[in-house]
Scaffold this motif. Structure first.
Motif, PDB file in Angstrom:
ATOM      1  N   GLU A   1     -11.521  16.153 -30.927  1.00 19.94           N
ATOM      2  CA  GLU A   1     -10.703  15.633 -29.834  1.00 19.94           C
ATOM      3  C   GLU A   1     -10.240  14.206 -30.140  1.00 19.94           C
ATOM      4  OE1 GLU A   1     -12.772  15.974 -26.104  1.00 19.94           O
ATOM      5  OE2 GLU A   1     -13.172  18.115 -26.425  1.00 19.94           O
ATOM      6  N   TYR A   2     -11.033  13.480 -30.901  1.00 24.16           N
ATOM      7  CA  TYR A   2     -10.721  12.101 -31.270  1.00 24.16           C
ATOM      8  C   TYR A   2     -10.072  12.016 -32.651  1.00 24.16           C
ATOM      9  CZ  TYR A   2     -13.937  11.048 -27.468  1.00 24.16           C
ATOM     10  OH  TYR A   2     -14.551  10.981 -26.246  1.00 24.16           O
ATOM     11  N   LEU A   3     -10.530  12.851 -33.548  1.00 26.02           N
ATOM     12  CA  LEU A   3     -10.057  12.839 -34.937  1.00 26.02           C
ATOM     13  C   LEU A   3      -9.651  14.265 -35.318  1.00 26.02           C
ATOM     14  CD1 LEU A   3     -13.007  10.729 -36.382  1.00 26.02           C
ATOM     15  CD2 LEU A   3     -10.703   9.894 -35.895  1.00 26.02           C
ATOM     16  N   PRO A   4      -8.406  14.663 -35.017  1.00 27.42           N
ATOM     17  CA  PRO A   4      -7.983  16.023 -35.344  1.00 27.42           C
ATOM     18  C   PRO A   4      -8.135  16.318 -36.838  1.00 27.42           C
ATOM     19  CG  PRO A   4      -6.366  14.931 -33.950  1.00 27.42           C
ATOM     20  CD  PRO A   4      -7.370  13.888 -34.365  1.00 27.42           C
ATOM     21  N   LYS A   5      -8.351  17.582 -37.151  1.00 27.46           N
ATOM     22  CA  LYS A   5      -8.527  17.997 -38.543  1.00 27.46           C
ATOM     23  C   LYS A   5      -7.358  17.489 -39.371  1.00 27.46           C
ATOM     24  CE  LYS A   5     -10.432  21.759 -41.058  1.00 27.46           C
ATOM     25  NZ  LYS A   5     -11.558  22.592 -40.801  1.00 27.46           N
ATOM     26  N   GLY A   6      -7.677  16.939 -40.538  1.00 33.54           N
ATOM     27  CA  GLY A   6      -6.654  16.388 -41.419  1.00 33.54           C
ATOM     28  C   GLY A   6      -6.422  14.902 -41.212  1.00 33.54           C
ATOM     29  N   THR A   7      -6.976  14.327 -40.147  1.00 36.91           N
ATOM     30  CA  THR A   7      -6.833  12.895 -39.881  1.00 36.91           C
ATOM     31  C   THR A   7      -7.720  12.126 -40.853  1.00 36.91           C
ATOM     32  OG1 THR A   7      -6.520  13.304 -37.533  1.00 36.91           O
ATOM     33  CG2 THR A   7      -7.172  11.080 -38.154  1.00 36.91           C
ATOM     34  N   ASP A   8      -7.159  11.068 -41.434  1.00 32.31           N
ATOM     35  CA  ASP A   8      -7.982  10.198 -42.264  1.00 32.31           C
ATOM     36  C   ASP A   8      -8.963   9.475 -41.357  1.00 32.31           C
ATOM     37  OD1 ASP A   8      -6.802  10.826 -44.683  1.00 32.31           O
ATOM     38  OD2 ASP A   8      -5.309   9.218 -44.523  1.00 32.31           O
ATOM     39  N   ILE A   9     -10.229   9.533 -41.713  1.00 36.59           N
ATOM     40  CA  ILE A   9     -11.231   8.844 -40.905  1.00 36.59           C
ATOM     41  C   ILE A   9     -11.100   7.359 -41.150  1.00 36.59           C
ATOM     42  CG2 ILE A   9     -13.699   8.513 -40.520  1.00 36.59           C
ATOM     43  CD1 ILE A   9     -14.093  11.451 -41.095  1.00 36.59           C
ATOM     44  N   THR A  10     -11.051   6.629 -40.074  1.00 42.56           N
ATOM     45  CA  THR A  10     -10.860   5.188 -40.133  1.00 42.56           C
ATOM     46  C   THR A  10     -12.011   4.505 -40.869  1.00 42.56           C
ATOM     47  OG1 THR A  10     -10.582   3.198 -38.830  1.00 42.56           O
ATOM     48  CG2 THR A  10     -11.942   4.896 -37.871  1.00 42.56           C
ATOM     49  N   SER A  11     -11.733   3.372 -41.435  1.00 41.17           N
ATOM     50  CA  SER A  11     -12.791   2.586 -42.074  1.00 41.17           C
ATOM     51  C   SER A  11     -13.442   1.644 -41.062  1.00 41.17           C
ATOM     52  CB  SER A  11     -12.229   1.793 -43.255  1.00 41.17           C
ATOM     53  OG  SER A  11     -11.230   0.910 -42.801  1.00 41.17           O
ATOM     54  N   SER A  12     -13.015   1.714 -39.804  1.00 46.35           N
ATOM     55  CA  SER A  12     -13.570   0.846 -38.770  1.00 46.35           C
ATOM     56  C   SER A  12     -14.839   1.463 -38.186  1.00 46.35           C
ATOM     57  CB  SER A  12     -12.548   0.624 -37.657  1.00 46.35           C
ATOM     58  OG  SER A  12     -13.160  -0.009 -36.555  1.00 46.35           O
ATOM     59  N   GLN A  13     -15.978   0.943 -38.570  1.00 44.31           N
ATOM     60  CA  GLN A  13     -17.242   1.458 -38.045  1.00 44.31           C
ATOM     61  C   GLN A  13     -17.321   1.266 -36.538  1.00 44.31           C
ATOM     62  OE1 GLN A  13     -19.536   3.250 -39.926  1.00 44.31           O
ATOM     63  NE2 GLN A  13     -20.249   3.755 -37.877  1.00 44.31           N
ATOM     64  N   ALA A  14     -16.741   0.177 -36.031  1.00 47.50           N
ATOM     65  CA  ALA A  14     -16.761  -0.062 -34.581  1.00 47.50           C
ATOM     66  C   ALA A  14     -16.031   1.053 -33.841  1.00 47.50           C
ATOM     67  CB  ALA A  14     -16.128  -1.421 -34.268  1.00 47.50           C
ATOM     68  N   TYR A  15     -14.919   1.528 -34.395  1.00 47.40           N
ATOM     69  CA  TYR A  15     -14.173   2.621 -33.775  1.00 47.40           C
ATOM     70  C   TYR A  15     -14.995   3.913 -33.804  1.00 47.40           C
ATOM     71  CZ  TYR A  15     -10.508   6.069 -32.952  1.00 47.40           C
ATOM     72  OH  TYR A  15      -9.767   7.116 -32.463  1.00 47.40           O
ATOM     73  N   LEU A  16     -15.606   4.207 -34.931  1.00 48.06           N
ATOM     74  CA  LEU A  16     -16.438   5.408 -35.044  1.00 48.06           C
ATOM     75  C   LEU A  16     -17.639   5.323 -34.112  1.00 48.06           C
ATOM     76  CD1 LEU A  16     -16.277   5.895 -38.912  1.00 48.06           C
ATOM     77  CD2 LEU A  16     -14.941   7.089 -37.150  1.00 48.06           C
ATOM     78  N   ASP A  17     -18.237   4.149 -33.986  1.00 43.28           N
ATOM     79  CA  ASP A  17     -19.357   3.959 -33.055  1.00 43.28           C
ATOM     80  C   ASP A  17     -18.915   4.179 -31.611  1.00 43.28           C
ATOM     81  OD1 ASP A  17     -21.021   3.376 -35.192  1.00 43.28           O
ATOM     82  OD2 ASP A  17     -20.983   1.203 -34.862  1.00 43.28           O
ATOM     83  N   ALA A  18     -17.700   3.742 -31.274  1.00 41.18           N
ATOM     84  CA  ALA A  18     -17.180   3.943 -29.914  1.00 41.18           C
ATOM     85  C   ALA A  18     -17.001   5.431 -29.623  1.00 41.18           C
ATOM     86  CB  ALA A  18     -15.858   3.193 -29.737  1.00 41.18           C
ATOM     87  N   ILE A  19     -16.520   6.185 -30.597  1.00 40.12           N
ATOM     88  CA  ILE A  19     -16.393   7.635 -30.437  1.00 40.12           C
ATOM     89  C   ILE A  19     -17.770   8.249 -30.209  1.00 40.12           C
ATOM     90  CG2 ILE A  19     -15.829   9.799 -31.625  1.00 40.12           C
ATOM     91  CD1 ILE A  19     -13.557   8.238 -33.050  1.00 40.12           C
ATOM     92  N   ALA A  20     -18.740   7.850 -31.013  1.00 42.08           N
ATOM     93  CA  ALA A  20     -20.104   8.390 -30.871  1.00 42.08           C
ATOM     94  C   ALA A  20     -20.670   8.073 -29.488  1.00 42.08           C
ATOM     95  CB  ALA A  20     -21.008   7.826 -31.964  1.00 42.08           C
ATOM     96  N   ARG A  21     -20.453   6.840 -29.006  1.00 40.39           N
ATOM     97  CA  ARG A  21     -20.952   6.472 -27.672  1.00 40.39           C
ATOM     98  C   ARG A  21     -20.323   7.355 -26.598  1.00 40.39           C
ATOM     99  NH1 ARG A  21     -20.846   1.442 -29.714  1.00 40.39           N
ATOM    100  NH2 ARG A  21     -18.744   1.013 -28.945  1.00 40.39           N
ATOM    101  N   GLU A  22     -19.018   7.555 -26.683  1.00 36.86           N
ATOM    102  CA  GLU A  22     -18.344   8.400 -25.681  1.00 36.86           C
ATOM    103  C   GLU A  22     -18.879   9.828 -25.720  1.00 36.86           C
ATOM    104  OE1 GLU A  22     -14.123   8.421 -25.140  1.00 36.86           O
ATOM    105  OE2 GLU A  22     -13.977   6.272 -25.513  1.00 36.86           O
ATOM    106  N   ILE A  23     -19.026  10.379 -26.893  1.00 34.19           N
ATOM    107  CA  ILE A  23     -19.528  11.752 -27.017  1.00 34.19           C
ATOM    108  C   ILE A  23     -20.951  11.851 -26.485  1.00 34.19           C
ATOM    109  CG2 ILE A  23     -20.250  13.489 -28.713  1.00 34.19           C
ATOM    110  CD1 ILE A  23     -17.703  12.756 -30.306  1.00 34.19           C
TER     111      ILE A  23
END
Length: 112
Positions: free
Chosen positions: A61-83
């Motif tokens: 829902e946040y990173l559709p298939k084929g999306t390059d995963i960001t190098s921003s750990q803060a952004y990935l952490d925010a996704i994890a917190r929301e989930i």
């Protein structure tokens, strides 16, 4: 992953199940460094890892298939917190965070 898993109590590090993807090639270093056995699901057998499949669906829902995963750990952490703040039917509508904290609290209370 090694740092996070190493910080968990022993009762929470009894094993981790991964799929057969090439990104899992470094599993031996995780096993040794985190003292964490890693198991592999059989190919094309998603029913062997249902929590993983459900979590992948939520992540998409946040990173559709084929999306390059960001190098921003803060952004990935925010996704994890929301989930981790989303109630789940499989957890009797508690959030994963609430169940995780209860496991920690109950285990500490039972060993005290």
């Amino acid at each position: 992953l090694i740092e996070t898993m190493s910080g968990l109590p022993d009762f929470m590090r009894q094993g981790l199940t991964w799929d057969q993807g090439t990104e899992m090639a470094g599993h031996a270093s995780v096993t040794v460094a985190a003292n964490l056995p890693i198991y592999f699901a059989h190919p094309h057998s998603p029913w062997e890892r249902p929590t993983n499949e459900n979590t992948n669906r939520l992540i998409r829902e946040y990173l559709p298939k084929g999306t390059d995963i960001t190098s921003s750990q803060a952004y990935l952490d925010a996704i994890a917190r929301e989930i981790n703040e989303r109630p789940r039917a499989t957890l009797d509508f508690y959030t994963p965070r609430e169940k995780f904290e209860a496991l920690l609290r109950d285990n500490v209370a039972s060993t005290s």
